[in-house]
Design a protein around this motif. Structure first.
Motif, PDB file in Angstrom:
ATOM      1  N   MET A  92       6.486   7.259   1.933  1.00  5.40           N
ATOM      2  CA  MET A  92       7.535   6.297   1.585  1.00  5.40           C
ATOM      3  C   MET A  92       8.621   6.244   2.652  1.00  5.40           C
ATOM      4  O   MET A  92       8.956   5.179   3.159  1.00  5.40           O
ATOM      5  CB  MET A  92       8.130   6.678   0.230  1.00  5.40           C
ATOM      6  CG  MET A  92       8.931   5.587  -0.361  1.00  5.40           C
ATOM      7  SD  MET A  92       7.856   4.177  -0.647  1.00  5.40           S
ATOM      8  CE  MET A  92       8.762   3.363  -1.888  1.00  5.40           C
ATOM      9  N   PHE A  93       9.151   7.383   3.007  1.00  8.87           N
ATOM     10  CA  PHE A  93      10.251   7.418   3.968  1.00  8.87           C
ATOM     11  C   PHE A  93       9.795   7.048   5.374  1.00  8.87           C
ATOM     12  O   PHE A  93      10.596   6.562   6.165  1.00  8.87           O
ATOM     13  CB  PHE A  93      10.943   8.771   3.953  1.00  8.87           C
ATOM     14  CG  PHE A  93      11.682   9.035   2.672  1.00  8.87           C
ATOM     15  CD1 PHE A  93      12.671   8.165   2.227  1.00  8.87           C
ATOM     16  CD2 PHE A  93      11.380  10.137   1.898  1.00  8.87           C
ATOM     17  CE1 PHE A  93      13.338   8.388   1.044  1.00  8.87           C
ATOM     18  CE2 PHE A  93      12.045  10.372   0.699  1.00  8.87           C
ATOM     19  CZ  PHE A  93      13.025   9.498   0.274  1.00  8.87           C
ATOM     20  N   GLY A  94       8.527   7.260   5.675  1.00 11.91           N
ATOM     21  CA  GLY A  94       7.999   6.885   6.986  1.00 11.91           C
ATOM     22  C   GLY A  94       8.052   5.395   7.248  1.00 11.91           C
ATOM     23  O   GLY A  94       8.013   4.954   8.394  1.00 11.91           O
ATOM     24  N   GLY A  95       8.149   4.601   6.211  1.00 17.93           N
ATOM     25  CA  GLY A  95       8.166   3.148   6.376  1.00 17.93           C
ATOM     26  C   GLY A  95       9.513   2.554   6.713  1.00 17.93           C
ATOM     27  O   GLY A  95       9.609   1.369   7.030  1.00 17.93           O
ATOM     28  N   LEU A 146      -9.231   5.935   0.296  1.00 14.71           N
ATOM     29  CA  LEU A 146      -9.360   4.853   1.271  1.00 14.71           C
ATOM     30  C   LEU A 146      -7.994   4.329   1.713  1.00 14.71           C
ATOM     31  O   LEU A 146      -7.786   4.046   2.897  1.00 14.71           O
ATOM     32  CB  LEU A 146     -10.238   3.728   0.708  1.00 14.71           C
ATOM     33  CG  LEU A 146     -11.691   4.129   0.458  1.00 14.71           C
ATOM     34  CD1 LEU A 146     -12.442   3.000  -0.236  1.00 14.71           C
ATOM     35  CD2 LEU A 146     -12.383   4.531   1.750  1.00 14.71           C
ATOM     36  N   VAL A 147      -7.050   4.224   0.788  1.00 14.23           N
ATOM     37  CA  VAL A 147      -5.686   3.813   1.153  1.00 14.23           C
ATOM     38  C   VAL A 147      -5.051   4.871   2.053  1.00 14.23           C
ATOM     39  O   VAL A 147      -4.429   4.548   3.074  1.00 14.23           O
ATOM     40  CB  VAL A 147      -4.816   3.552  -0.099  1.00 14.23           C
ATOM     41  CG1 VAL A 147      -3.364   3.307   0.286  1.00 14.23           C
ATOM     42  CG2 VAL A 147      -5.361   2.380  -0.895  1.00 14.23           C
ATOM     43  N   LEU A 188       0.830  -1.210   0.000  1.00 16.33           N
ATOM     44  CA  LEU A 188       0.000   0.000   0.000  1.00 16.33           C
ATOM     45  C   LEU A 188       0.859   1.253   0.000  1.00 16.33           C
ATOM     46  O   LEU A 188       0.602   2.212  -0.732  1.00 16.33           O
ATOM     47  CB  LEU A 188      -0.927   0.017   1.209  1.00 16.33           C
ATOM     48  CG  LEU A 188      -2.055  -0.991   1.207  1.00 16.33           C
ATOM     49  CD1 LEU A 188      -2.859  -0.895   2.486  1.00 16.33           C
ATOM     50  CD2 LEU A 188      -2.954  -0.780   0.006  1.00 16.33           C
ATOM     51  N   ARG A 189       1.873   1.256   0.815  1.00 17.28           N
ATOM     52  CA  ARG A 189       2.757   2.417   0.945  1.00 17.28           C
ATOM     53  C   ARG A 189       3.417   2.731  -0.401  1.00 17.28           C
ATOM     54  O   ARG A 189       3.426   3.869  -0.848  1.00 17.28           O
ATOM     55  CB  ARG A 189       3.819   2.108   1.999  1.00 17.28           C
ATOM     56  CG  ARG A 189       4.725   3.243   2.351  1.00 17.28           C
ATOM     57  CD  ARG A 189       5.772   2.780   3.350  1.00 17.28           C
ATOM     58  NE  ARG A 189       5.225   2.311   4.594  1.00 17.28           N
ATOM     59  CZ  ARG A 189       4.851   3.096   5.605  1.00 17.28           C
ATOM     60  NH1 ARG A 189       4.964   4.396   5.496  1.00 17.28           N
ATOM     61  NH2 ARG A 189       4.384   2.576   6.713  1.00 17.28           N
ATOM     62  N   SER A 205       4.134   6.119  -4.849  1.00 18.97           N
ATOM     63  CA  SER A 205       4.591   6.251  -6.240  1.00 18.97           C
ATOM     64  C   SER A 205       3.627   7.089  -7.067  1.00 18.97           C
ATOM     65  O   SER A 205       4.059   7.903  -7.894  1.00 18.97           O
ATOM     66  CB  SER A 205       4.801   4.871  -6.877  1.00 18.97           C
ATOM     67  OG  SER A 205       3.582   4.159  -6.953  1.00 18.97           O
ATOM     68  N   VAL A 206       2.336   6.927  -6.850  1.00 15.70           N
ATOM     69  CA  VAL A 206       1.351   7.726  -7.584  1.00 15.70           C
ATOM     70  C   VAL A 206       1.549   9.203  -7.282  1.00 15.70           C
ATOM     71  O   VAL A 206       1.602  10.041  -8.189  1.00 15.70           O
ATOM     72  CB  VAL A 206      -0.091   7.282  -7.232  1.00 15.70           C
ATOM     73  CG1 VAL A 206      -1.121   8.310  -7.698  1.00 15.70           C
ATOM     74  CG2 VAL A 206      -0.387   5.917  -7.832  1.00 15.70           C
ATOM     75  N   PHE A 207       1.683   9.544  -5.996  1.00 11.74           N
ATOM     76  CA  PHE A 207       1.743  10.955  -5.634  1.00 11.74           C
ATOM     77  C   PHE A 207       3.103  11.589  -5.880  1.00 11.74           C
ATOM     78  O   PHE A 207       3.176  12.762  -6.258  1.00 11.74           O
ATOM     79  CB  PHE A 207       1.264  11.168  -4.202  1.00 11.74           C
ATOM     80  CG  PHE A 207      -0.224  11.034  -4.124  1.00 11.74           C
ATOM     81  CD1 PHE A 207      -1.040  11.984  -4.715  1.00 11.74           C
ATOM     82  CD2 PHE A 207      -0.803   9.946  -3.523  1.00 11.74           C
ATOM     83  CE1 PHE A 207      -2.414  11.860  -4.686  1.00 11.74           C
ATOM     84  CE2 PHE A 207      -2.178   9.811  -3.484  1.00 11.74           C
ATOM     85  CZ  PHE A 207      -2.986  10.770  -4.075  1.00 11.74           C
ATOM     86  N   ILE A 208       4.168  10.859  -5.694  1.00 14.32           N
ATOM     87  CA  ILE A 208       5.492  11.411  -6.020  1.00 14.32           C
ATOM     88  C   ILE A 208       5.559  11.700  -7.522  1.00 14.32           C
ATOM     89  O   ILE A 208       5.997  12.773  -7.942  1.00 14.32           O
ATOM     90  CB  ILE A 208       6.623  10.462  -5.569  1.00 14.32           C
ATOM     91  CG1 ILE A 208       6.686  10.426  -4.041  1.00 14.32           C
ATOM     92  CG2 ILE A 208       7.956  10.885  -6.172  1.00 14.32           C
ATOM     93  CD1 ILE A 208       7.590   9.332  -3.484  1.00 14.32           C
TER      94      ILE A 208
END
Length: 136
Positions: free
Chosen positions: A63-66, A121-122, A15-16, A21-24
């Motif tokens: 992304m980096f939060g993971g 929702l994600v 999910l992350r 990737s969509v938003f970056i």
């Protein structure tokens, strides 16, 4: 089952990675052509910049939060995902409202709101769980 139990703590990356990737990608495209994006929608140039930054920075934070399990990383995940929700609601209201199916149509050349609702929702899932999904 043993393999599934071993890889479950890493499932959050599905999910992350997809939402980040969509938003970056979309944020970077907008940042590289702010004038073009501003001409597409009835919003101010300032709002255009804010949308592009929310997408790019928010996706990056998710992304980096993971990569860590500390409180700061958890907060980065939640804030990054939260940045996406108003952007998506705006996209639905200004472009996609009135059609569900994401396939473009004559009256909806950018398609309907199906994809944006799924992304909301994600994003809501990540806002609510933060990095807790990593410890399941």
């Amino acid at each position: 089952m043993k393999l599934l139990n071993e890889i479950t703590p890493y499932a959050h990356w599905l999910l992350r990675g997809s939402i980040a990737s969509v938003f970056i990608y979309h944020g970077a495209l907008k940042l590289m052509n702010l004038e073009g994006f501003a001409q597409m929608l009835p919003i101010s140039y300032t709002q255009t910049v804010l949308v592009a930054l929310a997408e790019f920075v928010g996706g990056s934070l998710v992304m980096f939060g993971g990569f860590s399990k500390n409180q700061l990383s958890d907060l980065a995940t939640r804030i990054g995902a939260a940045f996406q929700i108003p952007v998506l609601l705006g996209a639905i209201a200004l472009v996609h409202w009135g059609r569900w199916n994401f396939v473009p149509a004559e009256n909806f050349p950018m398609g309907g709101m199906e994809f944006q609702v799924t992304l909301i929702l994600v994003a809501l899932y990540l806002v609510l769980t933060g990095n807790k999904a990593q410890t399941c």
